[in-house]
Every structure is written in structure tokens, then in C-alpha cells.
Design a protein around this motif. Sequence first.
Motif, mmCIF file in Angstrom:
data_model
loop_
_atom_site.group_PDB
_atom_site.id
_atom_site.type_symbol
_atom_site.label_atom_id
_atom_site.label_comp_id
_atom_site.label_asym_id
_atom_site.label_seq_id
_atom_site.Cartn_x
_atom_site.Cartn_y
_atom_site.Cartn_z
ATOM 1 N N HIS A 34 0.828 -1.218 0.000
ATOM 2 C CA HIS A 34 0.000 0.000 0.000
ATOM 3 C C HIS A 34 0.859 1.263 0.000
ATOM 4 O O HIS A 34 0.572 2.208 -0.725
ATOM 5 C CB HIS A 34 -0.949 0.016 1.200
ATOM 6 C CG HIS A 34 -2.165 -0.833 1.006
ATOM 7 N ND1 HIS A 34 -3.156 -0.524 0.111
ATOM 8 C CD2 HIS A 34 -2.535 -1.992 1.581
ATOM 9 C CE1 HIS A 34 -4.101 -1.459 0.157
ATOM 10 N NE2 HIS A 34 -3.737 -2.367 1.041
ATOM 11 N N ASP A 56 -6.362 -12.085 3.127
ATOM 12 C CA ASP A 56 -6.778 -10.717 3.462
ATOM 13 C C ASP A 56 -7.916 -10.353 2.513
ATOM 14 O O ASP A 56 -7.683 -9.909 1.392
ATOM 15 C CB ASP A 56 -5.558 -9.795 3.284
ATOM 16 C CG ASP A 56 -5.840 -8.360 3.703
ATOM 17 O OD1 ASP A 56 -7.015 -8.021 3.932
ATOM 18 O OD2 ASP A 56 -4.875 -7.592 3.788
ATOM 19 N N ASP A 97 -7.462 -2.254 -1.634
ATOM 20 C CA ASP A 97 -8.461 -2.978 -0.853
ATOM 21 C C ASP A 97 -9.818 -2.631 -1.449
ATOM 22 O O ASP A 97 -10.194 -1.451 -1.487
ATOM 23 C CB ASP A 97 -8.429 -2.543 0.622
ATOM 24 C CG ASP A 97 -7.159 -2.967 1.332
ATOM 25 O OD1 ASP A 97 -6.425 -3.820 0.789
ATOM 26 O OD2 ASP A 97 -6.900 -2.430 2.427
ATOM 27 N N HIS A 137 -7.925 -7.435 -0.061
ATOM 28 C CA HIS A 137 -6.609 -7.000 -0.544
ATOM 29 C C HIS A 137 -6.175 -7.677 -1.841
ATOM 30 O O HIS A 137 -6.130 -8.902 -1.930
ATOM 31 C CB HIS A 137 -5.574 -7.282 0.556
ATOM 32 C CG HIS A 137 -4.195 -6.799 0.265
ATOM 33 N ND1 HIS A 137 -3.730 -5.562 0.671
ATOM 34 C CD2 HIS A 137 -3.170 -7.388 -0.384
ATOM 35 C CE1 HIS A 137 -2.468 -5.417 0.282
ATOM 36 N NE2 HIS A 137 -2.103 -6.516 -0.362
#
Length: 180
Positions: free
Chosen positions: A122, A171, A129, A174
Motif C-alpha cells: 500500500h 486478506d 483494498d 486485498h
Amino acid sequence: MADPSGPVWIGRFQTSTRIDDLTPAFSSAVSDFVGALRAGGAGIRIAATLRPPERAYLMHYAWRVGREQMDAADVPAMAGVDIEWVHRDRRGRADATASRSAALGMVGLYGIVYRPALSSRHTQGRAIDMTISNYSGKTFSDAEGTPTRVRTAAELHELGGSFGVIKLASDPPHWSDDGR
Ligand SMILES: [Zn+2]
């Protein structure tokens, strides 16, 4: 004059939700994938793209001081982030309990659950996301333009992969350029 650690920092250095803020290559891959999903009738909600390194620093050290007993005086400075991690009592003495409590408040407001990395996909502009809805049973063009019917999450991940948008399975929201 530095601002003490606390809630005032949460609104600063905000994480972007813009695809344009990603690296040029990943931005282009995500745009194509999201474009194909929208064209096929799926819903997309983007929660995060680029996280400024300053925010990663604030989140990381809020966690270290608030949750890992790091001495606030040991937090390294970061250029451009004028924060005072050490809180003091009325006599000007370092107050470890107040410092920890302020850091812990930031952890809560950020909604942090695990120790945040200082550098991640990120902060590098290489991750997004997003929550994708209403895709099951619909047909989308893959990166080659081939119509592809998607029923399961695994098939959705495969579709993203054709664009170079790779799912990190552990995740849920993600995706990144290498699955990390
Ligand atoms: Zn992410």
C-alpha cells in the motif's frame, strides 16, 4: 511546535481511495479490471489504495508504544511528521502512562488489529483494498477480451489475475501486483 500524539493525527496523511494514486503500471491494471467488472454488472467499493508512508509511520509507532510497551522517547523522528510521542506531567516529566494511553487511543481510532508494517504494497502504491459484489453468475471480459463466466470467488481471483491484479487470499479485500 509539535502536536502531541492523539486523535488529531488520525485525519492527517489519509489513505487514498483513488486508483490514479497507484503506480502507473498497477493503476492501469486495476482500471482495466474494475472497468471489466463494472461493464459486466458487478459492484465495486474501494476502501484503500495508496497509504502515505507518513500514515504507516504513525500507525506503526502508535502500535509499538500503545501495545508493545515501546518507550515513546525511542520512537524515531520522521521528516514532515511533527509529532511528540512523549507526553509529560505538569512538572514536565515524561509520563509513560499518558504516552501509552495517547498511542493506544490512536490504535483504536485507526482500527488497527495487527502491527502495521512501515513499508507495504500500500505505501508503495501497489495494492488496493476493494469489495466486489454481485459478480456471481455474470460474464466479464478478461484481460484478453475473452468473455468469462464467474461463479466463485476463486474464479473472480483468476479473472483479476489475468489483468495482473493478484489476490492475497488471507486478506479478504486485498489485491496487489504480486499477491502480497
Ligand atoms: Zn490491503
